[in-house]
Write an enzyme that holds these catalytic residues in place. Structure first.
Site, PDB file in Angstrom:
ATOM      1  N   LYS A   1     -63.150 -30.000  67.150  1.00 39.60           N
ATOM      2  CA  LYS A   1     -62.415 -30.178  65.891  1.00 39.60           C
ATOM      3  C   LYS A   1     -64.039 -30.551  65.117  1.00 39.60           C
ATOM      4  CE  LYS A   1     -59.590 -32.172  62.495  1.00 39.60           C
ATOM      5  NZ  LYS A   1     -58.403 -32.665  62.236  1.00 39.60           N
TER       6      LYS A   1
ATOM      7  N   LYS B   1     -61.653 -25.413  65.919  1.00 30.09           N
ATOM      8  CA  LYS B   1     -61.273 -25.598  64.297  1.00 30.09           C
ATOM      9  C   LYS B   1     -62.412 -26.080  63.665  1.00 30.09           C
ATOM     10  CE  LYS B   1     -58.465 -28.570  61.454  1.00 30.09           C
ATOM     11  NZ  LYS B   1     -57.797 -29.603  61.666  1.00 30.09           N
TER      12      LYS B   1
END
Ligand code: PBG
Length: 323
Positions: A194, A247
């Site tokens: 992330k 992500k």
């Protein structure tokens, strides 16, 4: 002599024959923004077409999603400002918005996979994913709270918990905590890679969860770093994650690609709020075609190696696939 690559593109049948990537409704995970109350639906200005809704209203969307064949959803709560504090205690309230929503959704739609976000930012008055003390995000203290939060979600029926906080060691600790309480079948879908991306802006507006001080760079990955992202992916696999999230997705296809080769776990691409809003707003202005760019963006993630995709286009894409 030269090779005529166009031979394989000369008509639709041959193009279909050699097509390498496909996307189906089974690949789509639908995010829902939930707020307390009844009968309310609020437009999210930064995400055209997406709404923050009370559970009774969301149940209607979930019903349409199921009718279109969607199998999974992920819940994001918008917590009343008055319930926020520096420890994010509301995250552990068994009567809170998320536990209530999980049990009602599972009661009404037992087969849909309910995924929950495990992190403190919707509950934390500082807007951080972890506990902030003297300017520092406390890793181990945060992990303790996340373990309890994950167990509560499991207790109320979550099929999959998704820690999105990027604290060190949390996947192993959450697995241990779940197992200790007997939640052997609750899966962990960790946000493994992330990035500290600028593409989460619309999401933070949707939940009013923008960090009040500082930024998230001491826990989320530097967008310039590829090797570090793969390290995080491999670590979460080793710690016992069942599925791994990369992500954002579109600007990080290299990371999706390598993760899908380096790990044997399913890789989930998260097409985040900013990616959605860039496509949506350009389409609304008529600069690009909504349906074909939506499809192309999602297919590019599959092509890169994603097994499934969390996307705010889930309902729309499912409709397109049905026609
Ligand atoms: C919070 C969380 C965020 C998103 C998912 N979970 C925001 C953040 O890290 O600041 C972003 C999703 C999106 O932008 O669509 N733990």
């Amino acid at each position: 002599m030269f090779i005529r690559g166009r031979r394989l593109r000369q008509n639709e049948n041959i193009r279909n024959l050699v097509e390498e990537t496909s996307i189906s409704v089974n690949d789509l995970i639908m995010p829902i923004f939930l707020m307390d109350g009844k009968n309310k639906s609020e437009k999210i200005d930064s995400m055209p077409g997406i709404f923050r809704k009370t559970l009774d209203e969301q149940l209607k969307d979930i019903d349409s999603a199921i009718n279109l064949g969607i199998n999974a959803l992920i819940i994001f709560p918008s917590i009343n400002e008055k319930l926020k504090d520096s420890l994010g205690k509301e995250a552990l309230n068994k009567k809170g918005l998320v536990p209530k929503a999980i049990s009602i959704i599972k009661k009404k739609f037992p087969r849909i996979l309910v995924i929950t976000d495990v992190a403190l930012d919707p509950y934390n008055s500082d807007g951080h994913d972890g506990v902030l003390k003297d300017g520092e995000i406390l890793n181990d203290k945060t992990v303790e709270i996340l373990c309890r939060q994950a167990c509560i979600h499991a207790e109320f029926g979550a099929d999959i918990v998704a820690p999105s906080d990027m604290m060190d060691g949390r996947v192993a600790k959450i697995r241990e905590a779940l197992d200790r309480k007997g939640f052997l079948n609750t899966a962990i879908m960790s946000y493994a890679a992330k990035f500290a991306s600028s593409l989460y802006g619309p999401f933070r507006e949707a939940l009013n969860s923008k960090p009040k001080v500082g930024d998230k760079k001491s826990y989320q990955i530097n967008p310039k770093n590829y090797r570090e992202a793969i390290k995080e992916v491999l670590l979460d696999e080793a710690e016992g994650a069942d599925l791994l999230i990369v992500k954002p997705a579109s600007l990080y296809l290299d990371v999706i690609k390598t993760s899908s080769e380096a790990s044997v776990l399913p890789i989930i691409a998260y097409q985040v709020s900013g990616e959605y809003s860039m496509i949506k707003s350009a389409a609304q202005k008529g600069y690009i075609d909504n349906d074909s760019v939506m499809r192309e963006s999602l297919e590019s993630m599959k092509r890169a190696g994603a097994t499934a995709i969390i996307t705010y286009f889930a309902l729309e894409m499912a409709k397109l696939l049905k026609n």
